[in-house]
Design a protein around this motif. Structure first.
Motif, PDB file in Angstrom:
ATOM      1  N   GLY A   1       0.782  -1.223   0.000  1.00  0.00           N
ATOM      2  CA  GLY A   1       0.000   0.000   0.000  1.00  0.00           C
ATOM      3  C   GLY A   1       0.817   1.279   0.000  1.00  0.00           C
ATOM      4  N   LEU A   2       2.083   1.202  -0.409  1.00  0.00           N
ATOM      5  CA  LEU A   2       2.906   2.399  -0.470  1.00  0.00           C
ATOM      6  C   LEU A   2       2.372   3.348  -1.542  1.00  0.00           C
ATOM      7  CD1 LEU A   2       4.822   0.482   1.128  1.00  0.00           C
ATOM      8  CD2 LEU A   2       6.724   1.562  -0.077  1.00  0.00           C
ATOM      9  N   THR A   3       2.519   4.636  -1.296  1.00  0.00           N
ATOM     10  CA  THR A   3       2.082   5.631  -2.278  1.00  0.00           C
ATOM     11  C   THR A   3       3.166   5.890  -3.316  1.00  0.00           C
ATOM     12  OG1 THR A   3       2.869   7.414  -0.859  1.00  0.00           O
ATOM     13  CG2 THR A   3       0.554   6.791  -0.658  1.00  0.00           C
ATOM     14  N   ALA A   4       4.435   5.631  -2.932  1.00  0.00           N
ATOM     15  CA  ALA A   4       5.543   5.917  -3.848  1.00  0.00           C
ATOM     16  C   ALA A   4       6.736   5.021  -3.560  1.00  0.00           C
ATOM     17  CB  ALA A   4       5.962   7.380  -3.726  1.00  0.00           C
ATOM     18  N   ILE A   5       7.482   4.723  -4.623  1.00  0.00           N
ATOM     19  CA  ILE A   5       8.758   4.026  -4.464  1.00  0.00           C
ATOM     20  C   ILE A   5       9.780   4.699  -5.381  1.00  0.00           C
ATOM     21  CG2 ILE A   5       8.130   2.251  -6.192  1.00  0.00           C
ATOM     22  CD1 ILE A   5       9.931   0.317  -4.501  1.00  0.00           C
ATOM     23  N   GLY A   6      10.900   5.040  -4.805  1.00  0.00           N
ATOM     24  CA  GLY A   6      11.983   5.656  -5.563  1.00  0.00           C
ATOM     25  C   GLY A   6      13.186   4.743  -5.562  1.00  0.00           C
ATOM     26  N   PHE A   7      13.762   4.516  -6.729  1.00  0.00           N
ATOM     27  CA  PHE A   7      14.916   3.630  -6.829  1.00  0.00           C
ATOM     28  C   PHE A   7      16.205   4.436  -6.741  1.00  0.00           C
ATOM     29  CE2 PHE A   7      11.527   1.121  -8.709  1.00  0.00           C
ATOM     30  CZ  PHE A   7      11.708  -0.079  -8.032  1.00  0.00           C
ATOM     31  N   SER A   8      17.137   3.940  -5.938  1.00  0.00           N
ATOM     32  CA  SER A   8      18.375   4.693  -5.676  1.00  0.00           C
ATOM     33  C   SER A   8      19.563   3.742  -5.594  1.00  0.00           C
ATOM     34  CB  SER A   8      18.239   5.481  -4.374  1.00  0.00           C
ATOM     35  OG  SER A   8      17.950   4.591  -3.302  1.00  0.00           O
ATOM     36  N   SER A   9      19.775   2.962  -6.628  1.00  0.00           N
ATOM     37  CA  SER A   9      20.926   2.068  -6.634  1.00  0.00           C
ATOM     38  C   SER A   9      22.210   2.874  -6.506  1.00  0.00           C
ATOM     39  CB  SER A   9      20.945   1.237  -7.922  1.00  0.00           C
ATOM     40  OG  SER A   9      20.027   0.170  -7.845  1.00  0.00           O
ATOM     41  N   HIS A  10      23.247   2.239  -5.961  1.00  0.00           N
ATOM     42  CA  HIS A  10      24.529   2.918  -5.784  1.00  0.00           C
ATOM     43  C   HIS A  10      25.095   3.340  -7.132  1.00  0.00           C
ATOM     44  CE1 HIS A  10      24.980   2.117  -1.511  1.00  0.00           C
ATOM     45  NE2 HIS A  10      24.595   0.871  -1.715  1.00  0.00           N
ATOM     46  N   ALA A  11      25.368   4.616  -7.276  1.00  0.00           N
ATOM     47  CA  ALA A  11      25.869   5.160  -8.532  1.00  0.00           C
ATOM     48  C   ALA A  11      27.239   4.579  -8.875  1.00  0.00           C
ATOM     49  CB  ALA A  11      25.962   6.677  -8.438  1.00  0.00           C
TER      50      ALA A  11
END
Length: 279
Positions: free
Chosen positions: A30-40
């Motif tokens: 039920g999350l409203t948002a997911i942001g992906f942030s893999s190690h650059a």
């Protein structure tokens, strides 16, 4: 309140789940948002970071998922970008070339006396010990100061939207080399907090140390967060998930701590901007 995950790792770096597995689990929760942030990507490939030749595929996949699931959840593309002065690429370059929605800044590798070797704060305990005893000649104050000064330089020069696990230098200390109550250590925290206050950077409350049993407190700890609340420094919450089953782990405890300290809101990302969400 609405739950979200802006600091999330995939198989493109040291994550264990695919991006789509994480999206599906986020929808299920039920999350409203997911942001992906893999190690650059880093100039020298590390086992935990993405390689440069994978960056384009990573961005393309997340953008595809953004469209595929737009009716069910907000999907954002980001990177957790490490900063090593004079070594790493600028955050602006990453943001511009990859069209990132936001940036997360962190320090895992601290510059020391050798140009070819950095103090790695994470991973096996031997890395931490080697860093203090060899790279900083056993001078723990010098080592820890180098970490916080690098974090401060990151915030000043790269201006990340979010600073990740800002006091992670404590994780592998386990009370052996310094106490977090020592005046010199608290002075470093205060110095960092003052820089954050004038930067507009959001402080991440990272729950990973708690649920992975690597730390007895969140990153950052309650002292740091109390000082942030006094100065009206914005915060957000992150589980720093490396697996779909870790999404929102420790989230309730973090929210409870923030409420107890006196925070009335956390910063969330929506429609291209950061805004406050009431607790």
């Amino acid at each position: 309140m609405n739950y979200f995950s802006y600091h999330t790792h995939t198989q493109y770096c040291d994550g264990k789940s695919t991006a789509e597995e994480l999206v599906l689990r986020a929808i299920e929760l039920g999350l409203t948002a997911i942001g992906f942030s893999s190690h650059a990507p880093l100039p020298k490939k590390e086992s935990w970071s993405m390689s440069m030749d994978m960056l384009e595929d990573y961005i393309a996949e997340v953008q595809e998922l953004k469209q595929k699931y737009k009716s069910q959840i907000e999907v954002y593309v980001s990177l957790e970008i490490d900063y090593i002065p004079g070594v790493t690429r600028s955050f602006d370059e990453f943001k511009r070339e990859s069209n990132l929605d936001y940036t997360i800044g962190s320090v895992h590798l601290v510059k020391a006396k050798y140009e070819s070797e950095f103090w790695f704060l994470d991973g096996p305990d031997t890395n931490y010990i080697h860093g203090i005893e060899v790279l900083f000649d056993g001078d723990v104050k010098k080592a820890v100061s180098a970490y916080y000064n690098q974090v401060i330089d990151l915030i000043k020069t790269q201006k990340p939207d979010v600073i990740a696990h800002v006091d992670k230098v404590k994780m592998n200390n386990k009370g052996r080399y310094f106490s977090e109550d020592e005046k010199w250590y608290v002075a470093l925290l205060d110095k960092t907090i003052e820089v954050i206050k004038t930067s507009g950077t959001i402080v991440e409350v990272n729950t990973r140390g708690i649920y992975k049993k690597k730390s007895g407190s969140f990153f950052p700890d309650s002292y740091f967060l109390k000082e942030c609340e006094k100065r009206a420094i914005p915060v957000t919450v992150s589980c720093d998930a490396h697996h779909a089953d870790e999404l929102v782990s420790g989230f309730d405890s973090a929210i409870g701590l923030l409420k107890g300290i006196g925070f009335e809101s956390v910063r969330v990302f929506a429609d291209g901007n950061w805004r406050d969400q009431s607790l």
